[in-house]
Design an enzyme around this catalytic site. Structure first.
Site, mmCIF file in Angstrom:
data_model
loop_
_atom_site.group_PDB
_atom_site.id
_atom_site.type_symbol
_atom_site.label_atom_id
_atom_site.label_comp_id
_atom_site.label_asym_id
_atom_site.label_seq_id
_atom_site.Cartn_x
_atom_site.Cartn_y
_atom_site.Cartn_z
ATOM 1 N N HIS A 1 0.844 -1.201 0.000
ATOM 2 C CA HIS A 1 0.000 0.000 0.000
ATOM 3 C C HIS A 1 0.876 1.247 0.000
ATOM 4 C CE1 HIS A 1 0.785 -0.520 4.296
ATOM 5 N NE2 HIS A 1 0.231 0.653 4.575
ATOM 6 N N HIS B 1 1.453 3.937 1.870
ATOM 7 C CA HIS B 1 2.004 4.698 2.998
ATOM 8 C C HIS B 1 3.538 4.793 2.935
ATOM 9 C CE1 HIS B 1 -1.788 4.216 5.730
ATOM 10 N NE2 HIS B 1 -1.863 5.254 4.915
ATOM 11 N N ASP C 1 5.875 4.673 5.080
ATOM 12 C CA ASP C 1 6.710 3.713 5.813
ATOM 13 C C ASP C 1 6.686 2.328 5.161
ATOM 14 O OD1 ASP C 1 4.014 3.449 6.641
ATOM 15 O OD2 ASP C 1 4.617 2.454 8.492
ATOM 16 N N HIS C 2 6.080 2.224 3.977
ATOM 17 C CA HIS C 2 6.116 0.969 3.207
ATOM 18 C C HIS C 2 6.774 1.152 1.842
ATOM 19 C CE1 HIS C 2 3.652 -1.503 5.992
ATOM 20 N NE2 HIS C 2 3.391 -0.277 6.432
ATOM 21 N N HIS D 1 -7.559 -0.310 5.708
ATOM 22 C CA HIS D 1 -6.474 0.542 6.223
ATOM 23 C C HIS D 1 -6.211 1.654 5.199
ATOM 24 C CE1 HIS D 1 -2.670 1.555 8.169
ATOM 25 N NE2 HIS D 1 -2.046 1.388 7.019
ATOM 26 N N ASP E 1 -0.416 -3.955 6.769
ATOM 27 C CA ASP E 1 -1.151 -3.223 7.801
ATOM 28 C C ASP E 1 -2.637 -3.567 7.827
ATOM 29 O OD1 ASP E 1 1.301 -2.163 8.217
ATOM 30 O OD2 ASP E 1 0.775 -0.086 7.738
ATOM 31 N N HIS F 1 4.119 -4.483 11.065
ATOM 32 C CA HIS F 1 4.699 -3.796 12.225
ATOM 33 C C HIS F 1 4.833 -4.713 13.435
ATOM 34 C CE1 HIS F 1 4.476 0.413 10.755
ATOM 35 N NE2 HIS F 1 3.457 -0.050 10.035
#
Ligand code: ZN
Length: 255
Positions: free
Chosen positions: A56, A58, A60-61, A114, A133, A171
């Site tokens: 996805h 985001h 942090d990915h 999400h 996530d 995570h």
């Protein structure tokens, strides 16, 4: 031959994952939170990155995608998404598409909630589920772009996978998830056993991932939102799984 997997930490609490095909040498990174730890993990094994499978959009990915692509010239696979928030993509995938990593096969399952673009990658032959996530151990992702029924539907898709599949999530949130789950589901023996295991692993600074999906189905309260016992604990007798799930998610947000 079976896939060779590596699990390591990226950023503060993201997981980095490498999936390596010993037959062909192909190696995929599942998401790319940041380049440094992924390069280090590759070099420790003498592997070369051939693919990045993004779950996805985001940051942090996807934060390490540009640097890794420039360094290795790897293929970047990402969710089909009209808004195309993810850059440097070579291949867009949607539900039921199969991505080849050498001879390894990753099946795409759309798991929105999400984010709307969120997908999970299922390596059926290797019994591995990369749910990022959407599903965490003893928890689930926050519902940012979708809604509770959509997220519940995504969790049901993952719950339908066989018990002997292993969950690899986005995570290391398991200890906090355990604390919340025990507040709702204090008499759940599977959850209590998982709580002890998680305490041991974290005391040794070891990851709580992977975890067997069969164990997760018993211990994760978010996967049990359609269990009448969980509804009763929330004083929601007769409510639907999606409604109970929505209430659980709200309570976790405030916890
Ligand atoms: Zn996310």
């Amino acid at each position: 031959m079976a896939a060779d997997l590596r699990v390591f930490t990226c950023l503060s609490d993201n997981f980095g994952y490498l999936v390596h095909d010993p037959d062909t040498g192909a190696t995929a990174s599942i998401d790319a939170p940041e380049a440094g730890p992924i390069i280090k993990a590759l070099e420790a094994e003498g592997w070369k990155l051939t693919d990045i499978l993004i779950t996805h959009h985001h940051g942090d990915h996807v934060g390490g995608v540009a640097e890794l692509k420039a360094r290795y010239g790897c293929r970047v696979v990402a969710p089909h998404d009209k808004s195309a928030k993810i850059a440097n993509v070579d291949q867009r995938v949607a539900n039921a598409d199969v991505v080849k990593i050498g001879k390894l096969l990753a099946r795409v399952v759309e798991t929105p909630g999400h984010t709307l673009d969120h997908i999970s990658y299922i390596f059926d032959n290797d019994k591995a589920v990369f749910a990022a996530d959407t599903l965490f151990s003893i928890g689930c992702g926050r519902v940012f772009e979708g809604n509770a029924p959509m997220m519940w539907d995504s969790l049901l898709k993952l719950r339908a996978l066989p018990d002997d599949f292993r969950l690899y999530c986005g995570h290391e949130y398991t200890a906090a998830n355990v604390r919340f789950a025990l507040s709702i589901d204090p008499d759940n023996a599977a959850l209590k056993a998982r709580a002890e295991e998680v305490a041991r692993l974290r005391a040794d600074n070891r990851p709580t991932i992977p975890v067997l999906l069969g164990d997760e189905k018993k211990a994760n309260v978010f996967l049990r939102a359609d269990d009448p016992q969980v509804a009763a604990r929330l004083h929601m007798k007769g409510a639907s799984g999606a409604e109970v799930f929505g209430e659980l998610r709200e309570r976790k947000n405030k916890s």
